[in-house]
Design an enzyme around this catalytic site. Structure first.
Site, PDB file in Angstrom:
ATOM      1  N   ASN A  14       0.834  -1.213   0.000  1.00  0.00           N
ATOM      2  CA  ASN A  14       0.000   0.000   0.000  1.00  0.00           C
ATOM      3  C   ASN A  14       0.865   1.257   0.000  1.00  0.00           C
ATOM      4  O   ASN A  14       0.563   2.212  -0.709  1.00  0.00           O
ATOM      5  CB  ASN A  14      -0.939   0.004   1.211  1.00  0.00           C
ATOM      6  CG  ASN A  14      -2.138  -0.886   0.989  1.00  0.00           C
ATOM      7  OD1 ASN A  14      -3.048  -0.535   0.251  1.00  0.00           O
ATOM      8  ND2 ASN A  14      -2.130  -2.067   1.589  1.00  0.00           N
ATOM      9  N   LEU A  85       1.567  -1.613  12.758  1.00  0.00           N
ATOM     10  CA  LEU A  85       0.969  -2.488  13.763  1.00  0.00           C
ATOM     11  C   LEU A  85       1.015  -1.978  15.194  1.00  0.00           C
ATOM     12  O   LEU A  85       0.463  -2.604  16.083  1.00  0.00           O
ATOM     13  CB  LEU A  85       1.609  -3.883  13.671  1.00  0.00           C
ATOM     14  CG  LEU A  85       1.511  -4.506  12.279  1.00  0.00           C
ATOM     15  CD1 LEU A  85       2.105  -5.903  12.254  1.00  0.00           C
ATOM     16  CD2 LEU A  85       0.072  -4.534  11.772  1.00  0.00           C
ATOM     17  N   LEU A  87       0.046   0.677  18.251  1.00  0.00           N
ATOM     18  CA  LEU A  87      -0.989   1.649  18.619  1.00  0.00           C
ATOM     19  C   LEU A  87      -0.371   3.048  18.579  1.00  0.00           C
ATOM     20  O   LEU A  87       0.751   3.247  19.044  1.00  0.00           O
ATOM     21  CB  LEU A  87      -1.475   1.327  20.042  1.00  0.00           C
ATOM     22  CG  LEU A  87      -2.682   2.102  20.541  1.00  0.00           C
ATOM     23  CD1 LEU A  87      -3.932   1.740  19.732  1.00  0.00           C
ATOM     24  CD2 LEU A  87      -2.932   1.807  22.016  1.00  0.00           C
ATOM     25  N   ASN A 102      -5.879   5.553   8.869  1.00  0.00           N
ATOM     26  CA  ASN A 102      -5.462   4.153   8.854  1.00  0.00           C
ATOM     27  C   ASN A 102      -6.303   3.386   7.830  1.00  0.00           C
ATOM     28  O   ASN A 102      -7.441   3.752   7.559  1.00  0.00           O
ATOM     29  CB  ASN A 102      -5.694   3.540  10.243  1.00  0.00           C
ATOM     30  CG  ASN A 102      -5.312   2.066  10.314  1.00  0.00           C
ATOM     31  OD1 ASN A 102      -4.263   1.656   9.808  1.00  0.00           O
ATOM     32  ND2 ASN A 102      -6.149   1.254  10.925  1.00  0.00           N
ATOM     33  N   HIS A 104      -7.833  -0.494   7.278  1.00  0.00           N
ATOM     34  CA  HIS A 104      -8.045  -1.774   7.958  1.00  0.00           C
ATOM     35  C   HIS A 104      -8.642  -2.752   6.946  1.00  0.00           C
ATOM     36  O   HIS A 104      -9.576  -2.401   6.219  1.00  0.00           O
ATOM     37  CB  HIS A 104      -8.989  -1.588   9.152  1.00  0.00           C
ATOM     38  CG  HIS A 104      -9.110  -2.845   9.962  1.00  0.00           C
ATOM     39  ND1 HIS A 104      -8.126  -3.243  10.842  1.00  0.00           N
ATOM     40  CD2 HIS A 104     -10.057  -3.802   9.977  1.00  0.00           C
ATOM     41  CE1 HIS A 104      -8.477  -4.399  11.380  1.00  0.00           C
ATOM     42  NE2 HIS A 104      -9.647  -4.754  10.877  1.00  0.00           N
ATOM     43  N   GLU A 174      -7.774  -2.371  -1.657  1.00  0.00           N
ATOM     44  CA  GLU A 174      -6.883  -1.400  -0.998  1.00  0.00           C
ATOM     45  C   GLU A 174      -6.101  -0.587  -2.020  1.00  0.00           C
ATOM     46  O   GLU A 174      -6.083   0.647  -1.970  1.00  0.00           O
ATOM     47  CB  GLU A 174      -5.921  -2.131  -0.061  1.00  0.00           C
ATOM     48  CG  GLU A 174      -6.636  -2.733   1.139  1.00  0.00           C
ATOM     49  CD  GLU A 174      -5.707  -3.275   2.214  1.00  0.00           C
ATOM     50  OE1 GLU A 174      -6.098  -3.266   3.378  1.00  0.00           O
ATOM     51  OE2 GLU A 174      -4.596  -3.720   1.884  1.00  0.00           O
TER      52      GLU A 174
HETATM   53  C1  GAR Z   1      -2.974  -4.198   4.646  1.00  0.00           C
HETATM   54  O1  GAR Z   1      -3.871  -5.187   4.231  1.00  0.00           O
HETATM   55  C2  GAR Z   1      -3.618  -3.332   5.704  1.00  0.00           C
HETATM   56  O2  GAR Z   1      -4.992  -3.176   5.536  1.00  0.00           O
HETATM   57  C3  GAR Z   1      -3.324  -4.125   6.942  1.00  0.00           C
HETATM   58  O3  GAR Z   1      -2.003  -4.578   6.776  1.00  0.00           O
HETATM   59  C4  GAR Z   1      -1.796  -4.838   5.378  1.00  0.00           C
HETATM   60  C5  GAR Z   1      -0.457  -4.227   4.985  1.00  0.00           C
HETATM   61  O4  GAR Z   1      -0.085  -4.673   3.723  1.00  0.00           O
HETATM   62  N1  GAR Z   1      -3.489  -3.348   8.137  1.00  0.00           N
HETATM   63  C6  GAR Z   1      -3.971  -3.849   9.257  1.00  0.00           C
HETATM   64  O5  GAR Z   1      -4.281  -5.021   9.372  1.00  0.00           O
HETATM   65  C7  GAR Z   1      -4.107  -2.849  10.397  1.00  0.00           C
HETATM   66  N2  GAR Z   1      -4.874  -3.411  11.473  1.00  0.00           N
HETATM   67  P1  GAR Z   1       1.069  -3.955   2.925  1.00  0.00           P
HETATM   68  O6  GAR Z   1       2.302  -3.904   3.838  1.00  0.00           O
HETATM   69  O7  GAR Z   1       1.325  -4.819   1.743  1.00  0.00           O
HETATM   70  O8  GAR Z   1       0.604  -2.581   2.540  1.00  0.00           O
END
Ligand code: GAR
Length: 192
Positions: A14, A85, A87, A102, A104, A174
């Site tokens: 992302n 990850l 808080l 953020n 999710h 996403e």
């Molecule tokens: C994403 O799917 C995001 O939504 C999630 O981590 C992934 C990161 O992927 N976030 C959470 O779960 C937050 N609670 P990436 O490193 O490939 O962008």
């Protein structure tokens, strides 16, 4: 031009989409990528795009407010959590009200809260036999996944979809939505 700081703990797919998106736009720019993991793949992605990176340390991030100085130095306007990850500490929420966003990988308020990240979320969605899931983009407050919702998008699930398939569907949502929603936020930004 609004200055965006990305926070990410992992792969950074992302983060990369956001970086690439804003390379082509004049409304905003990614000025820094922050990670809590020194080997996170997101750091290479940022470096390949000549974006400065910073590794944060748990003690100084939570026990002091010195991180605010860094954000000031980069003149950060918007903080974007893309798979971060930890808080967000209260002092940061207070210093950047409605300026921390953020993503999710589920339809909050379902499947949110502490420990709910990445594959943990997709496994929980799978086990609950959900017929749809989606993504939530929201402002960050002092609780995990509880800030005001800005945007949600959904996708249908079939009984054959395993957690890995759910993960692939979520990635598509996403990558297709997060950069453009950040752009909207940046454009509607209220100057103080
Ligand atoms: C994403 O799917 C995001 O939504 C999630 O981590 C992934 C990161 O992927 N976030 C959470 O779960 C937050 N609670 P990436 O490193 O490939 O962008």
């Amino acid at each position: 031009m609004k200055k965006i700081v990305i926070f990410a703990s992992g792969t950074g797919s992302n983060a990369l989409k956001i970086i690439e998106h804003f390379k082509k736009k004049s409304v905003g720019k990614v000025v820094l990528v922050v990670s809590n993991k020194k080997n996170a793949a997101v750091l290479d992605k940022a470096q390949q795009h000549n974006i400065p990176t910073l590794i944060i340390n748990r003690t100084s991030f939570y026990k002091s407010e010195s991180f605010l100085e860094v954000l000031k130095e980069y003149e950060a306007d918007l903080l974007v959590l893309a798979g971060f990850l930890w808080l967000v500490p209260a002092y940061l929420v207070k210093a950047y009200p409605q300026k921390i966003v953020n993503i999710h990988p589920a339809l909050l308020p379902k499947f949110g809260g502490k420990g709910m990240y990445g594959m943990n979320v997709h496994r929980a969605v799978y086990e609950a036999k959900e017929t749809q899931t989606g993504i939530t983009i929201h402002y960050v407050n002092e609780q995990y996944d509880e800030g005001a919702i800005i945007f949600q998008a959904t996708c249908a699930l079939t009984p054959e979809d395993l957690p890995e398939d759910i993960s692939s569907k979520i990635r598509v949502l996403e990558h297709g939505n997060f950069p453009r929603i950040i752009e909207e936020i940046v454009k509607n930004y209220k100057l103080e």
